[in-house]
Write an enzyme that holds these catalytic residues in place. Structure first.
Site, PDB file in Angstrom:
ATOM      1  N   LYS A  22       0.826  -1.210   0.000  1.00 40.24           N
ATOM      2  CA  LYS A  22       0.000   0.000   0.000  1.00 40.24           C
ATOM      3  C   LYS A  22       0.861   1.261   0.000  1.00 40.24           C
ATOM      4  CE  LYS A  22      -2.529   2.729   3.401  1.00 40.24           C
ATOM      5  NZ  LYS A  22      -1.387   3.550   3.798  1.00 40.24           N
ATOM      6  N   ASN A  23       1.837   1.320   0.897  1.00 42.63           N
ATOM      7  CA  ASN A  23       2.585   2.568   1.050  1.00 42.63           C
ATOM      8  C   ASN A  23       3.520   2.861  -0.121  1.00 42.63           C
ATOM      9  OD1 ASN A  23       1.220   3.128   3.355  1.00 42.63           O
ATOM     10  ND2 ASN A  23       2.915   2.679   4.760  1.00 42.63           N
ATOM     11  N   ARG A  92      -3.938  10.228   3.336  1.00 40.31           N
ATOM     12  CA  ARG A  92      -2.714  10.977   3.575  1.00 40.31           C
ATOM     13  C   ARG A  92      -1.914  11.180   2.290  1.00 40.31           C
ATOM     14  NH1 ARG A  92      -2.061  14.210   7.282  1.00 40.31           N
ATOM     15  NH2 ARG A  92       0.066  14.926   7.352  1.00 40.31           N
ATOM     16  N   CYS A 116      -5.255   8.583   8.563  1.00 38.81           N
ATOM     17  CA  CYS A 116      -5.545   8.145   9.938  1.00 38.81           C
ATOM     18  C   CYS A 116      -5.161   9.224  10.945  1.00 38.81           C
ATOM     19  CB  CYS A 116      -4.751   6.876  10.259  1.00 38.81           C
ATOM     20  SG  CYS A 116      -5.286   5.444   9.319  1.00 38.81           S
ATOM     21  N   ARG A 121       0.602  14.968  12.378  1.00 36.58           N
ATOM     22  CA  ARG A 121       0.954  14.747  10.976  1.00 36.58           C
ATOM     23  C   ARG A 121       1.153  16.040  10.169  1.00 36.58           C
ATOM     24  NH1 ARG A 121      -1.735   9.237   8.775  1.00 36.58           N
ATOM     25  NH2 ARG A 121       0.372   9.000   8.010  1.00 36.58           N
ATOM     26  N   ILE A 123       3.081  18.781   7.609  1.00 30.11           N
ATOM     27  CA  ILE A 123       3.800  18.558   6.345  1.00 30.11           C
ATOM     28  C   ILE A 123       4.892  19.609   6.148  1.00 30.11           C
ATOM     29  CG2 ILE A 123       1.936  17.288   5.199  1.00 30.11           C
ATOM     30  CD1 ILE A 123       1.288  19.894   3.640  1.00 30.11           C
ATOM     31  N   ASP A 304       3.791   0.772  12.179  1.00 25.13           N
ATOM     32  CA  ASP A 304       2.545   0.222  11.638  1.00 25.13           C
ATOM     33  C   ASP A 304       2.275  -1.204  12.118  1.00 25.13           C
ATOM     34  OD1 ASP A 304       2.379   2.608  10.371  1.00 25.13           O
ATOM     35  OD2 ASP A 304       2.481   1.843   8.324  1.00 25.13           O
ATOM     36  N   ILE A 326       7.073   7.218  17.072  1.00 27.47           N
ATOM     37  CA  ILE A 326       6.856   7.951  15.812  1.00 27.47           C
ATOM     38  C   ILE A 326       5.585   8.809  15.869  1.00 27.47           C
ATOM     39  CG2 ILE A 326       6.661   7.744  13.281  1.00 27.47           C
ATOM     40  CD1 ILE A 326       9.225   6.426  14.181  1.00 27.47           C
ATOM     41  N   ARG A 396      -8.974   0.300   3.621  1.00 24.88           N
ATOM     42  CA  ARG A 396      -8.041   1.219   2.966  1.00 24.88           C
ATOM     43  C   ARG A 396      -6.694   0.561   2.729  1.00 24.88           C
ATOM     44  NH1 ARG A 396      -6.638   5.463   6.381  1.00 24.88           N
ATOM     45  NH2 ARG A 396      -4.998   5.509   4.832  1.00 24.88           N
TER      46      ARG A 396
END
Ligand code: UD1
Length: 417
Positions: A22-23, A92, A116, A121, A123, A304, A326, A396
């Protein structure tokens, strides 16, 4: 609204095949617009994040063809229009269009991304990187206008080894004039996968996978064919499920090196593992030792996988500790694990888990994607019925989760209510 129901306590045996990451996918799809010709990407997972990014491509008038697990992206008729908030807030990774559009057109207009709620988060590192390359950033509420007369190479030091900032800066820098050096770059395998994709198009990127990435700007990016790497987080989730319920469970199409830190911790806990070239065979044991984990950037223990791992800790004898370094808000699954019968307390960024405790099915919530994965793992282990709401989060990121688990003996369904 969708709910997931699991009748737990069943042994699971057989093979689960891991899908494309996914990432990596969520960065490869925006990155594909950088080609001046056509990009084919295979092993794309069918998850809702993929759909959300393809919707953005269509909005930008990019030709997108999907055939089974492949996607062909052709941006010849593309229009660089503003990406509306209803698209950006779905995930995201919509922010990768910032870097890609800036790299291709020297202008990107879009809204703050969603995703999420696992922390603030920000940027800022992405935006600082764009500015270092010569762009200006205007911010009106949630809207960002990033533009440049021209982009030029720069030396960029990231204060935090951010995955997103590393990739976004790479996307903006591939067509900039001259050389960009990203120091303290993130080293996750997905970054290597994106750099390989761009290099296949004709980019000149070296050092991806190390903390210094060097990018020599090019004028043209051509046709390419690329494959998404296996999803290490999906793989790790199913290996943990195997440690809870496997008799045995084979997790196939894995790059074991990508989940080394998880495998070491599982071995320390006493999980029986056979690690092959591209698979992991896992057999549950009656007793596990308590082990401590602390999340870290790759190759450290993946944040994760922290939430699914805490489920295993509820089954280990003694006191385990999990420290999250994190994200500030990644223990939202803990109250629901407690509802299922776990003995856990959280202080600051550390959860202390006392085990083993029997888990008993009840109603729980998937508060975010990996919290949802933890609920699935716990529901499979728990006696009786577990009902999970907010299942959209899980869908997702986990392709065909119900089908994959059903095929190995789980009693799991998703219902629309
Ligand atoms: C990616 C992954 C996510 C994973 C995370 C860490 C994707 C789509 N998501 O998220 O699953 O949990 O890496 O492995 O690939 N930060 C800043 N400023 C910034 C950027 C980040 O302060 O501009 C901070 C974040 O708040 C966080 C830390 O840096 O505390 C790491 O974030 P980052 O590596 O950027 O995570 P994502 O790329 O969002």
């Amino acid at each position: 609204m969708k709910i997931m129901e699991i009748e737990g306590g069943k042994d699971l045996s057989g093979t689960i095949r891991i899908s494309g990451a996914k990432n990596a996918t969520v960065a490869l799809i925006p990155a594909a617009i950088l080609t001046d010709e056509e990009a084919t990407i295979c092993n794309i997972p069918e998850i809702t994040d993929t759909e959300a990014l393809c919707d953005i491509l269509k909005e930008l008038k990019v030709d997108v063809k999907r055939a089974s697990e492949s996607i062909i992206v052709n941006p010849k008729n593309m229009e660089n229009i503003e990406i509306a908030e209803k698209f950006s807030k779905k995930l995201r990774a919509s922010y990768y269009f910032m870097g890609a559009l800036l790299g291709k057109y020297k202008k990107a207009v879009m809204y703050f991304p969603g995703g999420c709620s696992i922390g603030a988060r920000p940027i800022d590192l992405h935006l600082k990187g764009f500015e270092a390359l010569g762009a200006t950033v205007q911010n009106e509420g949630n809207k960002y206008i990033v533009e440049a007369e021209s982009l030029h190479g720069a030396n960029i030091y990231l204060d935090i080894a951010s995955v997103g900032a590393t990739i976004n800066i790479m996307l903006a820098a591939v067509k900039a004039e001259g050389k960009t050096v990203i120091d303290n770059a993130a080293k996750e395998p997905e970054i290597v996968n994106i750099a390989t994709f761009l290099n296949n198009m004709g980019a000149k990127i070296v050092g991806a996978g190390t903390s210094t990435i060097k990018i020599e700007g090019v004028k043209h990016l051509g046709k390419c064919f690329h494959e998404v790497i296996p999803d290490r987080i999906e793989a790790g989730t199913y290996v943990i499920i195997g440690a809870l319920c496997g008799t045995p469970l084979k997790i196939d199409n894995v790059i074991p090196e990508h989940i080394d830190s998880l495998l070491s911790k599982l071995e320390e806990a006493g999980v029986s593992l056979e690690v092959g070239a591209d698979y992991v065979l896992v057999q549950k044991q009656d007793k596990y030792k308590a082990v401590n984990i602390k999340t870290a950037v790759y190759p450290g223990f993946a944040t994760d996988l922290q939430q699914p791992f805490t489920v295993l800790q509820t089954q280990s004898t003694g006191k385990s500790k999990t420290t999250e370094t994190i994200w500030e808000n990644r223990f939202m699954h803990i109250p629901y694990l407690k509802d299922l019968g776990a003995n856990i307390s959280v202080k600051n960024q550390t959860a202390t888990i006392i085990g083993p405790t029997k888990l008993k099915g009840c109603e729980v919530v998937a508060t975010d994607l990996r919290a949802g994965a933890a609920m699935v793992a716990a529901g499979l282990k728990a006696e009786g019925k577990t009902t999970i709401t907010n299942v959209e989060h899980i869908l997702r990121g986990y392709e065909q989760i119900v089908e994959k688990l059903t095929a190995v003996g789980a009693k799991i369904t998703i219902k629309e209510i």
